[in-house]
Motif scaffolding. Structure first.
Motif, PDB file in Angstrom:
ATOM      1  N   ASP A   1       3.842 -17.633   0.543  1.00  0.00           N
ATOM      2  CA  ASP A   1       3.116 -18.914   0.382  1.00  0.00           C
ATOM      3  C   ASP A   1       2.347 -19.493   1.577  1.00  0.00           C
ATOM      4  O   ASP A   1       1.564 -20.104   1.248  1.00  0.00           O
ATOM      5  N   GLU A   2       2.606 -19.146   2.547  1.00  0.00           N
ATOM      6  CA  GLU A   2       1.936 -19.446   3.771  1.00  0.00           C
ATOM      7  C   GLU A   2       0.283 -19.062   3.805  1.00  0.00           C
ATOM      8  O   GLU A   2      -0.651 -19.904   3.771  1.00  0.00           O
ATOM      9  N   LEU A   3       0.142 -17.822   3.385  1.00  0.00           N
ATOM     10  CA  LEU A   3      -1.198 -17.373   3.192  1.00  0.00           C
ATOM     11  C   LEU A   3      -1.760 -17.911   1.650  1.00  0.00           C
ATOM     12  O   LEU A   3      -2.920 -18.192   1.577  1.00  0.00           O
ATOM     13  N   ALA A   4      -0.855 -18.409   0.646  1.00  0.00           N
ATOM     14  CA  ALA A   4      -1.434 -19.023  -0.541  1.00  0.00           C
ATOM     15  C   ALA A   4      -2.100 -20.257  -0.370  1.00  0.00           C
ATOM     16  O   ALA A   4      -3.244 -20.593  -0.793  1.00  0.00           O
ATOM     17  N   GLU A   5      -1.489 -21.252   0.748  1.00  0.00           N
ATOM     18  CA  GLU A   5      -1.779 -22.301   0.688  1.00  0.00           C
ATOM     19  C   GLU A   5      -3.113 -22.418   1.655  1.00  0.00           C
ATOM     20  O   GLU A   5      -3.848 -23.497   1.558  1.00  0.00           O
ATOM     21  N   LEU A   6      -3.507 -21.213   2.319  1.00  0.00           N
ATOM     22  CA  LEU A   6      -4.658 -21.258   3.166  1.00  0.00           C
ATOM     23  C   LEU A   6      -5.887 -20.691   2.072  1.00  0.00           C
ATOM     24  O   LEU A   6      -7.001 -20.850   2.458  1.00  0.00           O
ATOM     25  N   GLY A   7      -5.428 -20.588   0.819  1.00  0.00           N
ATOM     26  CA  GLY A   7      -6.646 -20.061  -0.181  1.00  0.00           C
ATOM     27  C   GLY A   7      -6.723 -18.643  -0.407  1.00  0.00           C
ATOM     28  O   GLY A   7      -7.775 -18.316  -1.020  1.00  0.00           O
ATOM     29  N   VAL A   8      -5.866 -17.654   0.133  1.00  0.00           N
ATOM     30  CA  VAL A   8      -5.962 -16.188   0.159  1.00  0.00           C
ATOM     31  C   VAL A   8      -5.757 -15.871  -1.336  1.00  0.00           C
ATOM     32  O   VAL A   8      -5.095 -16.512  -2.143  1.00  0.00           O
ATOM     33  N   ALA A   9      -6.756 -14.875  -1.805  1.00  0.00           N
ATOM     34  CA  ALA A   9      -6.552 -14.462  -2.997  1.00  0.00           C
ATOM     35  C   ALA A   9      -5.866 -12.925  -3.288  1.00  0.00           C
ATOM     36  O   ALA A   9      -5.440 -12.549  -4.600  1.00  0.00           O
ATOM     37  N   ARG A  10      -5.832 -12.242  -2.220  1.00  0.00           N
ATOM     38  CA  ARG A  10      -5.251 -11.052  -2.215  1.00  0.00           C
ATOM     39  C   ARG A  10      -4.463 -10.778  -0.687  1.00  0.00           C
ATOM     40  O   ARG A  10      -5.118 -10.910   0.466  1.00  0.00           O
ATOM     41  N   ILE A  11      -3.314 -10.236  -1.011  1.00  0.00           N
ATOM     42  CA  ILE A  11      -2.526  -9.787   0.367  1.00  0.00           C
ATOM     43  C   ILE A  11      -2.459  -8.331   0.418  1.00  0.00           C
ATOM     44  O   ILE A  11      -1.915  -7.710  -0.608  1.00  0.00           O
ATOM     45  N   SER A  12      -2.632  -7.619   1.512  1.00  0.00           N
ATOM     46  CA  SER A  12      -2.733  -6.341   1.400  1.00  0.00           C
ATOM     47  C   SER A  12      -1.725  -5.745   2.618  1.00  0.00           C
ATOM     48  O   SER A  12      -1.679  -6.706   3.543  1.00  0.00           O
TER      49      SER A  12
ATOM     50  N   GLY B   1      -3.745   3.096   1.158  1.00  0.00           N
ATOM     51  CA  GLY B   1      -4.252   2.762   2.715  1.00  0.00           C
ATOM     52  C   GLY B   1      -4.678   4.016   3.237  1.00  0.00           C
ATOM     53  O   GLY B   1      -3.949   4.832   3.295  1.00  0.00           O
ATOM     54  N   SER B   2      -5.970   3.947   3.807  1.00  0.00           N
ATOM     55  CA  SER B   2      -6.582   5.304   3.948  1.00  0.00           C
ATOM     56  C   SER B   2      -5.769   5.799   5.376  1.00  0.00           C
ATOM     57  O   SER B   2      -5.453   7.119   5.295  1.00  0.00           O
TER      58      SER B   2
ATOM     59  N   ASN C   1       0.830  -1.106   0.089  1.00  0.00           N
ATOM     60  CA  ASN C   1       0.077   0.047   0.180  1.00  0.00           C
ATOM     61  C   ASN C   1       0.695   1.420  -0.002  1.00  0.00           C
ATOM     62  O   ASN C   1       1.912   1.407   0.594  1.00  0.00           O
ATOM     63  N   ILE C   2       0.241   2.234  -0.979  1.00  0.00           N
ATOM     64  CA  ILE C   2       0.911   3.552  -0.824  1.00  0.00           C
ATOM     65  C   ILE C   2       0.136   4.649  -0.274  1.00  0.00           C
ATOM     66  O   ILE C   2      -0.947   4.472   0.057  1.00  0.00           O
ATOM     67  N   TRP C   3       0.624   5.758  -0.383  1.00  0.00           N
ATOM     68  CA  TRP C   3       0.085   7.025   0.306  1.00  0.00           C
ATOM     69  C   TRP C   3      -0.099   8.381  -0.879  1.00  0.00           C
ATOM     70  O   TRP C   3      -0.730   9.161  -0.593  1.00  0.00           O
ATOM     71  N   ASP C   4       0.784   8.356  -1.718  1.00  0.00           N
ATOM     72  CA  ASP C   4       0.920   9.313  -2.671  1.00  0.00           C
ATOM     73  C   ASP C   4       1.295   9.032  -4.007  1.00  0.00           C
ATOM     74  O   ASP C   4       1.928   8.016  -4.105  1.00  0.00           O
ATOM     75  N   ALA C   5       1.583  10.170  -4.793  1.00  0.00           N
ATOM     76  CA  ALA C   5       2.159   9.675  -6.163  1.00  0.00           C
ATOM     77  C   ALA C   5       3.647   9.291  -6.162  1.00  0.00           C
ATOM     78  O   ALA C   5       3.881   8.216  -6.882  1.00  0.00           O
ATOM     79  N   GLY C   6       4.322   9.757  -5.379  1.00  0.00           N
ATOM     80  CA  GLY C   6       5.649   9.378  -5.294  1.00  0.00           C
ATOM     81  C   GLY C   6       5.958   8.029  -4.643  1.00  0.00           C
ATOM     82  O   GLY C   6       6.638   7.087  -5.502  1.00  0.00           O
ATOM     83  N   SER C   7       5.261   7.513  -3.745  1.00  0.00           N
ATOM     84  CA  SER C   7       5.163   6.195  -3.165  1.00  0.00           C
ATOM     85  C   SER C   7       4.701   5.402  -4.308  1.00  0.00           C
ATOM     86  O   SER C   7       5.063   4.139  -4.398  1.00  0.00           O
ATOM     87  N   ALA C   8       3.546   5.709  -4.956  1.00  0.00           N
ATOM     88  CA  ALA C   8       2.945   4.865  -5.925  1.00  0.00           C
ATOM     89  C   ALA C   8       4.153   4.488  -7.058  1.00  0.00           C
ATOM     90  O   ALA C   8       4.115   3.384  -7.723  1.00  0.00           O
ATOM     91  N   LYS C   9       4.745   5.604  -7.478  1.00  0.00           N
ATOM     92  CA  LYS C   9       6.070   5.401  -8.498  1.00  0.00           C
ATOM     93  C   LYS C   9       6.839   4.343  -8.213  1.00  0.00           C
ATOM     94  O   LYS C   9       7.558   3.566  -8.912  1.00  0.00           O
ATOM     95  N   ALA C  10       7.261   4.627  -6.719  1.00  0.00           N
ATOM     96  CA  ALA C  10       8.231   3.791  -6.300  1.00  0.00           C
ATOM     97  C   ALA C  10       7.975   2.089  -6.322  1.00  0.00           C
ATOM     98  O   ALA C  10       8.712   1.287  -6.627  1.00  0.00           O
ATOM     99  N   VAL C  11       6.604   2.010  -5.781  1.00  0.00           N
ATOM    100  CA  VAL C  11       5.997   0.547  -5.804  1.00  0.00           C
ATOM    101  C   VAL C  11       5.905  -0.045  -7.400  1.00  0.00           C
ATOM    102  O   VAL C  11       5.974  -1.139  -7.528  1.00  0.00           O
ATOM    103  N   ALA C  12       5.375   1.000  -8.270  1.00  0.00           N
ATOM    104  CA  ALA C  12       5.377   0.549  -9.550  1.00  0.00           C
ATOM    105  C   ALA C  12       6.600   0.122 -10.305  1.00  0.00           C
ATOM    106  O   ALA C  12       6.470  -1.259 -10.723  1.00  0.00           O
ATOM    107  N   GLU C  13       7.545   0.929  -9.884  1.00  0.00           N
ATOM    108  CA  GLU C  13       8.994   0.490 -10.497  1.00  0.00           C
ATOM    109  C   GLU C  13       9.351  -0.525  -9.968  1.00  0.00           C
ATOM    110  O   GLU C  13      10.197  -1.397 -10.518  1.00  0.00           O
ATOM    111  N   ALA C  14       9.036  -1.082  -8.595  1.00  0.00           N
ATOM    112  CA  ALA C  14       9.250  -2.372  -8.001  1.00  0.00           C
ATOM    113  C   ALA C  14       8.816  -3.631  -8.562  1.00  0.00           C
ATOM    114  O   ALA C  14       9.129  -4.787  -8.182  1.00  0.00           O
TER     115      ALA C  14
END
Length: 258
Positions: free
Chosen positions: A217-228, A43-44, A22-35
């Motif tokens: 992987d631990e959450l994947a094995e439980l059937g989770v579809a999204r991790i935030s 995240g509110s 989760n990000i909070w502004d345009a700068g953090s969005a760019k950093a996460v996108a580039e990762a």
């Protein structure tokens, strides 16, 4: 042509979860996108705190939409917006707020089943109406279910699971696309919800050091579809900033190169 909303929806695969840092502004969005992120999620808590506000819709809808527009402007990735309780006292108001978020470029939203500042959950039928109004915009609605909030860890068991599933069925019937279940790390509860929920399940990441998980992987094995990751990326960034500032202001070398 596949829309960004459809693409985003397809990322929610039980057993192969979408990871949102989760990000909070345009700068953090760019950093996460580039990762290498597949999608961007606000995240509110971090969004509000980064602008000097407290969580709980004190950061107004107009400000949230302005921030959203800046985020959408720096990435082509799908962007989902944490809209807390939907910025509306009524279902109709929620519908208008969510439609505005969609128009500003969001492909998805989070929608809580508690009103700002309240501890009691919104009655199921009323929350279903709020979800239906949000879903009418065509956006991906990730319906947050706060059944576990404030409950002692030793009470996390079948009774609370059944309460979650009752709401999951109602929310799915109202047009929700995902089910967000925070505030529990109980593996048996998570697995049972994932197995029986009509909606793909989103779990918030809690590190092993805090009684959480060791890997995706631990959450994947439980059937989770999204991790935030909620407020943790923002909090970690602020912790680093504060510690680095103290180092520099005490006359020592900066803790970075360049």
């Amino acid at each position: 042509m596949t829309s960004k909303i459809e693409t985003f929806a397809r990322y929610h695969i039980p057993g192969n979860p979408l990871v949102l840092f989760n990000i909070w502004d345009a700068g953090s969005a760019k950093a996460v996108a580039e990762a290498g992120a597949q999608a961007i999620a606000t995240g509110s808590y971090g969004v509000a705190e980064a602008q000097g506000f407290k969580d709980g819709e004190a950061f107004t809808l107009d400000l949230a939409l302005t921030n959203l527009a800046r985020i959408v402007g720096v990435t082509d990735l799908p962007v989902t917006l944490d809209m807390e309780s939907g910025y509306g006292a009524t279902a109709e108001e929620v519908g208008r707020s969510v439609a505005a978020a969609h128009a500003a470029g969001a492909v998805g939203i989070n929608l809580e089943d508690r009103m700002p500042g309240q501890t009691e959950l919104t009655p199921v039928a009323e929350q279903a109406r709020r979800i239906a109004a949000a879903a009418a915009s065509g956006i991906f609605v990730n319906a947050r279910c706060d059944v576990f909030r404030g409950k002692a860890a030793d009470s996390h068991g079948p009774e609370l699971v059944e309460q979650v599933l009752e709401r999951a069925r109602a929310y799915a019937g109202a047009g929700a696309n995902g089910l967000f279940v925070p505030f529990t790390t109980n593996r048996a509860c998570i697995a049972a919800i994932c197995e029986r929920s009509p909606l793909p399940v989103n779990i918030i990441w809690t590190p092993a050091s805090a009684g959480g998980f060791s890997s995706r992987d631990e959450l994947a094995e439980l059937g989770v579809a999204r991790i935030s990751h909620g407020h943790r990326p923002w909090a970690a960034a602020m912790d680093w900033l504060s510690a680095a500032a103290k180092t520099v202001l005490s006359g020592n070398a900066p803790p970075y190169d360049g």
